[in-house]
Design a protein around this motif. Sequence first.
Motif, PDB file in Angstrom:
ATOM      1  N   SER A   1       0.830  -1.201   0.000  1.00 43.51           N
ATOM      2  CA  SER A   1       0.000   0.000   0.000  1.00 43.51           C
ATOM      3  C   SER A   1       0.870   1.258   0.000  1.00 43.51           C
ATOM      4  CB  SER A   1      -0.924  -0.003   1.222  1.00 43.51           C
ATOM      5  OG  SER A   1      -1.693   1.181   1.285  1.00 43.51           O
ATOM      6  N   ILE A   2       1.924   1.256   0.809  1.00 42.06           N
ATOM      7  CA  ILE A   2       2.821   2.406   0.861  1.00 42.06           C
ATOM      8  C   ILE A   2       3.553   2.571  -0.469  1.00 42.06           C
ATOM      9  CG2 ILE A   2       4.871   3.368   1.987  1.00 42.06           C
ATOM     10  CD1 ILE A   2       3.965   1.969   4.554  1.00 42.06           C
ATOM     11  N   ALA A   3       3.967   1.457  -1.066  1.00 41.49           N
ATOM     12  CA  ALA A   3       4.643   1.520  -2.366  1.00 41.49           C
ATOM     13  C   ALA A   3       3.743   2.158  -3.407  1.00 41.49           C
ATOM     14  CB  ALA A   3       5.065   0.120  -2.809  1.00 41.49           C
ATOM     15  N   GLY A   4       2.467   1.836  -3.349  1.00 36.28           N
ATOM     16  CA  GLY A   4       1.518   2.448  -4.272  1.00 36.28           C
ATOM     17  C   GLY A   4       1.399   3.938  -4.047  1.00 36.28           C
ATOM     18  N   LEU A   5       1.365   4.353  -2.797  1.00 39.01           N
ATOM     19  CA  LEU A   5       1.223   5.770  -2.463  1.00 39.01           C
ATOM     20  C   LEU A   5       2.453   6.584  -2.856  1.00 39.01           C
ATOM     21  CD1 LEU A   5      -0.479   5.530   1.055  1.00 39.01           C
ATOM     22  CD2 LEU A   5      -1.485   6.506  -1.018  1.00 39.01           C
ATOM     23  N   VAL A   6       3.643   6.070  -2.541  1.00 42.52           N
ATOM     24  CA  VAL A   6       4.843   6.870  -2.823  1.00 42.52           C
ATOM     25  C   VAL A   6       5.109   6.989  -4.325  1.00 42.52           C
ATOM     26  CG1 VAL A   6       5.916   6.313  -0.614  1.00 42.52           C
ATOM     27  CG2 VAL A   6       6.448   4.898  -2.608  1.00 42.52           C
ATOM     28  N   GLN A   7       4.515   6.082  -5.123  1.00 45.26           N
ATOM     29  CA  GLN A   7       4.653   6.200  -6.574  1.00 45.26           C
ATOM     30  C   GLN A   7       3.763   7.288  -7.156  1.00 45.26           C
ATOM     31  OE1 GLN A   7       5.096   2.318  -9.007  1.00 45.26           O
ATOM     32  NE2 GLN A   7       3.952   1.751  -7.178  1.00 45.26           N
ATOM     33  N   THR A   8       2.691   7.606  -6.466  1.00 49.51           N
ATOM     34  CA  THR A   8       1.668   8.466  -7.062  1.00 49.51           C
ATOM     35  C   THR A   8       1.381   9.749  -6.291  1.00 49.51           C
ATOM     36  OG1 THR A   8      -0.047   7.188  -5.908  1.00 49.51           O
ATOM     37  CG2 THR A   8       0.507   6.505  -8.138  1.00 49.51           C
ATOM     38  N   LYS A   9       1.941   9.895  -5.093  1.00 46.17           N
ATOM     39  CA  LYS A   9       1.675  11.078  -4.277  1.00 46.17           C
ATOM     40  C   LYS A   9       2.964  11.852  -4.025  1.00 46.17           C
ATOM     41  CE  LYS A   9      -2.665   9.860  -3.617  1.00 46.17           C
ATOM     42  NZ  LYS A   9      -3.790  10.618  -4.213  1.00 46.17           N
ATOM     43  N   SER A  10       2.830  13.165  -3.968  1.00 41.72           N
ATOM     44  CA  SER A  10       3.973  14.011  -3.631  1.00 41.72           C
ATOM     45  C   SER A  10       4.230  13.930  -2.134  1.00 41.72           C
ATOM     46  CB  SER A  10       3.685  15.455  -4.019  1.00 41.72           C
ATOM     47  OG  SER A  10       2.706  16.006  -3.146  1.00 41.72           O
ATOM     48  N   PRO A  11       5.421  14.329  -1.672  1.00 42.62           N
ATOM     49  CA  PRO A  11       5.684  14.345  -0.226  1.00 42.62           C
ATOM     50  C   PRO A  11       4.663  15.183   0.535  1.00 42.62           C
ATOM     51  CG  PRO A  11       7.736  14.554  -1.423  1.00 42.62           C
ATOM     52  CD  PRO A  11       6.641  14.626  -2.445  1.00 42.62           C
ATOM     53  N   VAL A  12       4.224  16.290  -0.048  1.00 41.41           N
ATOM     54  CA  VAL A  12       3.217  17.134   0.606  1.00 41.41           C
ATOM     55  C   VAL A  12       1.915  16.367   0.793  1.00 41.41           C
ATOM     56  CG1 VAL A  12       1.782  19.199   0.372  1.00 41.41           C
ATOM     57  CG2 VAL A  12       4.207  19.295  -0.229  1.00 41.41           C
ATOM     58  N   GLU A  13       1.498  15.626  -0.255  1.00 41.31           N
ATOM     59  CA  GLU A  13       0.266  14.839  -0.158  1.00 41.31           C
ATOM     60  C   GLU A  13       0.413  13.712   0.858  1.00 41.31           C
ATOM     61  OE1 GLU A  13      -1.894  14.786  -4.435  1.00 41.31           O
ATOM     62  OE2 GLU A  13       0.207  14.139  -4.459  1.00 41.31           O
ATOM     63  N   LEU A  14       1.584  13.119   0.927  1.00 40.14           N
ATOM     64  CA  LEU A  14       1.819  12.044   1.891  1.00 40.14           C
ATOM     65  C   LEU A  14       1.726  12.568   3.323  1.00 40.14           C
ATOM     66  CD1 LEU A  14       4.802  10.177   0.165  1.00 40.14           C
ATOM     67  CD2 LEU A  14       2.421   9.408   0.310  1.00 40.14           C
ATOM     68  N   ILE A  15       2.257  13.755   3.553  1.00 42.87           N
ATOM     69  CA  ILE A  15       2.151  14.372   4.881  1.00 42.87           C
ATOM     70  C   ILE A  15       0.693  14.635   5.238  1.00 42.87           C
ATOM     71  CG2 ILE A  15       2.577  16.503   6.181  1.00 42.87           C
ATOM     72  CD1 ILE A  15       4.977  14.725   6.155  1.00 42.87           C
ATOM     73  N   GLU A  16      -0.092  15.100   4.274  1.00 41.66           N
ATOM     74  CA  GLU A  16      -1.509  15.373   4.528  1.00 41.66           C
ATOM     75  C   GLU A  16      -2.261  14.077   4.853  1.00 41.66           C
ATOM     76  OE1 GLU A  16      -3.006  18.266   4.913  1.00 41.66           O
ATOM     77  OE2 GLU A  16      -1.025  19.152   4.675  1.00 41.66           O
ATOM     78  N   ILE A  17      -1.912  12.987   4.151  1.00 38.33           N
ATOM     79  CA  ILE A  17      -2.522  11.687   4.442  1.00 38.33           C
ATOM     80  C   ILE A  17      -2.180  11.255   5.860  1.00 38.33           C
ATOM     81  CG2 ILE A  17      -2.486   9.212   3.871  1.00 38.33           C
ATOM     82  CD1 ILE A  17      -2.064  10.039   0.943  1.00 38.33           C
ATOM     83  N   TYR A  18      -0.915  11.437   6.230  1.00 35.90           N
ATOM     84  CA  TYR A  18      -0.481  11.073   7.580  1.00 35.90           C
ATOM     85  C   TYR A  18      -1.230  11.894   8.622  1.00 35.90           C
ATOM     86  CZ  TYR A  18       2.452  10.578  11.698  1.00 35.90           C
ATOM     87  OH  TYR A  18       2.906  10.359  12.981  1.00 35.90           O
ATOM     88  N   LYS A  19      -1.339  13.196   8.385  1.00 36.48           N
ATOM     89  CA  LYS A  19      -2.007  14.080   9.337  1.00 36.48           C
ATOM     90  C   LYS A  19      -3.471  13.706   9.517  1.00 36.48           C
ATOM     91  CE  LYS A  19      -1.323  18.512   8.908  1.00 36.48           C
ATOM     92  NZ  LYS A  19      -1.146  19.826   8.242  1.00 36.48           N
ATOM     93  N   SER A  20      -4.118  13.280   8.412  1.00 35.84           N
ATOM     94  CA  SER A  20      -5.533  12.932   8.492  1.00 35.84           C
ATOM     95  C   SER A  20      -5.775  11.753   9.420  1.00 35.84           C
ATOM     96  CB  SER A  20      -6.074  12.636   7.097  1.00 35.84           C
ATOM     97  OG  SER A  20      -5.561  11.420   6.589  1.00 35.84           O
ATOM     98  N   TYR A  21      -4.769  10.849   9.539  1.00 38.36           N
ATOM     99  CA  TYR A  21      -4.926   9.683  10.416  1.00 38.36           C
ATOM    100  C   TYR A  21      -4.469   9.975  11.846  1.00 38.36           C
ATOM    101  CZ  TYR A  21      -6.067   6.541   6.582  1.00 38.36           C
ATOM    102  OH  TYR A  21      -6.704   5.912   5.533  1.00 38.36           O
ATOM    103  N   SER A  22      -3.693  11.028  12.015  1.00 39.01           N
ATOM    104  CA  SER A  22      -3.162  11.311  13.348  1.00 39.01           C
ATOM    105  C   SER A  22      -3.987  12.321  14.107  1.00 39.01           C
ATOM    106  CB  SER A  22      -1.712  11.830  13.224  1.00 39.01           C
ATOM    107  OG  SER A  22      -1.671  13.031  12.465  1.00 39.01           O
TER     108      SER A  22
END
Length: 213
Positions: free
Chosen positions: A191-212
């Motif tokens: 799942s993470i491999a899929g995300l890092v291929q298609t999301k920018s670091p900024v988007e990844l941070i926003e995804i992380y924040k949404s769960y935290s």
Amino acid sequence: MDIRKINTLNRIKEGFIAVLDSKKLSEVTTNDIVNSAEISKKTFYNYYQNKHELLHDIEDELLNKLRQALITDRETLKNDNHLPDADEIKNLAGVAFNQTLSFCNENKHFLVNLLSSNGDMQLYQMIVELANDEFDARVPYLFGDIDISKADVKSPLPFAFIKTLYINTIVNLLMLWGAAPDSLSINEIKSIAGLVQTKSPVELIEIYKSYSE
């Protein structure tokens, strides 16, 4: 090959890798290896002249297995009759890295120790070179035909730069997982491999924040 020979070779290889748990490759001696493998020096020299020949044999076997896993995973991309969009690429990680992640999981002790500060960092470069070749082979299935010579003239972002970012992201992700394989399941790392291929670091941070939150 005789089963006894296979077992002896495995003991030598595993004994060598175990020594790297606590000792740098440059400091490893033949005595260290034979003691760890619980064999005699004579048995060791029946198969290898020195630790460098043993190291080459181990790394060559790992790279060949990794190459085959990547090829097998690539075959799954040929089943689609259209170019995937970003969401599809994200979801394809479940099959596009299936055998590769199984390989990493099955050989984690070897990979972690050889890629550690105690091991052989040349192996990292060889893995990156292999990943470069695999990226080139997958481009037509994921992104279509790209005329790099023309694109580089017009684009402010050279293709080689994009390729390096993509490959290093995936390779380093696998190394991080290998260093702590029990922290995430294979499905989670897919799942993470899929995300890092298609999301920018900024988007990844926003995804992380949404769960935290």
